[in-house]
Design a protein around this motif. Structure first.
Motif, short mmCIF file in Angstrom:
data_model
loop_
_atom_site.label_atom_id
_atom_site.label_comp_id
_atom_site.label_asym_id
_atom_site.label_seq_id
_atom_site.Cartn_x
_atom_site.Cartn_y
_atom_site.Cartn_z
N ARG A 259 0.88 -1.09 0.06
CA ARG A 259 -0.01 0.05 0.14
C ARG A 259 0.86 1.04 -0.14
O ARG A 259 2.00 1.30 0.72
CB ARG A 259 -0.90 -0.02 1.35
N ARG A 260 0.48 2.41 -0.70
CA ARG A 260 1.25 3.63 -0.66
C ARG A 260 1.15 4.27 0.57
O ARG A 260 0.02 4.31 1.21
CB ARG A 260 0.60 4.44 -1.94
N VAL A 261 2.00 4.97 0.94
CA VAL A 261 2.08 5.90 2.27
C VAL A 261 1.67 7.22 1.72
O VAL A 261 2.30 7.82 0.95
CB VAL A 261 3.43 5.70 3.04
N ALA A 262 0.59 7.75 2.51
CA ALA A 262 0.22 9.24 2.27
C ALA A 262 1.36 10.09 2.87
O ALA A 262 1.62 9.75 3.92
CB ALA A 262 -1.07 9.31 2.87
N HIS A 263 1.62 11.04 2.19
CA HIS A 263 2.49 12.07 2.43
C HIS A 263 1.70 13.57 2.63
O HIS A 263 1.30 13.85 1.54
CB HIS A 263 3.83 12.03 1.93
N GLY A 264 1.81 14.24 3.56
CA GLY A 264 1.24 15.44 3.65
C GLY A 264 -0.31 15.44 4.08
O GLY A 264 -0.88 14.48 4.41
#
Length: 264
Positions: A259-264
């Motif tokens: 899963r992608r990691v959300a940044h911001g």
């Protein structure tokens, strides 16, 4: 020391189907839906569901439900059916910020699976790569008391170092994707695979200090003394098996749990 992920079509290892490791692996997969462990949102039939595991108990919560069309058009309700998600099209994982700080590194992550993932990501992004004194303080603060040798290995750059690649001694580390798996029945020993970039500032690269992109590594974290601690204890390292390689557009990577990691 660290394992690169396997090809996009299959796992790194093919264990003996009669071995104890294989049986344990199958039990883990039954116990935890890969990726759901991380609290990743899965879009299934328009419902975003995520699972938080505390002490081995699984609780699924509904995060959102589809809103019926005011005009009675049901196409929006069925448009997601049968869709094959990839890490790029699925909702990303939002990791928690540390609630405290110890020796220059964030600590105080909650006692959940998302907390375990958040700890691994935060540690890996914040370890000091240039100052060995600061790095030793940081590794000491977040290393399990049952794995003291990890401190020296962490300071020397051995923990998590990509195979055959010189680890930069400067730059920003950005974790782009994660895949967590429980290594025991309690859910309190978690291996967190991470896909990351380590970016050396422009103009500061050298033969021994080059940026790294699309690297794969893992940290094993265990719940200890009220926080998640890094460990390399042999009984847990022996259970680690490499996943399929990460690619944002791969349905196989998504199925494996990336899963992608959300940044911001």
């Amino acid at each position: 020391m660290r394992h690169q992920a396997a090809t996009d079509r299959g796992p790194t290892t093919q264990p003996d189907p009669d071995s104890n490791d294989s049986k344990a692996r199958k039990h883990q997969l039954r116990l935890l839906a890969i990726g759901v462990v991380a609290g990743a949102a899965l879009a299934v039939g328009g419902i975003l569901a995520f699972t938080s595991i505390i002490g081995g108990n699984t609780q699924t919560q509904t995060d959102a439900k589809p809103t019926p069309s005011s005009g009675g058009d049901k196409s929006s309700e069925s448009s997601g059916r049968g869709q094959e998600y990839t890490p790029a099209t699925a909702p990303p994982v939002r990791v928690f910020e540390p609630r405290s700080n110890d020796e220059g590194i964030g600590t105080g992550f909650e006692h959940t699976s998302v907390g375990a993932v958040s700890a691994a990501v935060s540690y890996w992004q914040d370890f000091n790569l240039r100052d060995e004194v600061i790095a030793r303080q940081q590794w000491t603060a977040v290393t399990s008391e049952d794995s003291p040798e990890t401190i020296d290995r962490g300071v020397s750059g051995m923990v998590g170092a990509p195979l055959g690649i010189t680890t930069p001694k400067d730059g920003q580390t950005v974790v782009k994707a994660v895949l967590p798996l429980s290594l025991d029945h309690s859910g309190e020993i978690v291996v967190v695979w991470m896909e990351y970039d380590r970016l050396v500032p422009i103009g500061e690269e050298s033969a021994d200090n080059k940026s790294l992109k699309d690297e794969t590594t893992y940290l094993i974290v265990k719940w200890e003394n009220g926080d998640w601690k890094v460990t390399e204890e042999p009984q847990y390292e022996a259970k680690v098996r490499g996943p399929r390689s990460y690619h944002p557009d791969s349905k196989w990577a998504f199925a494996d749990g990336w899963r992608r990691v959300a940044h911001g």
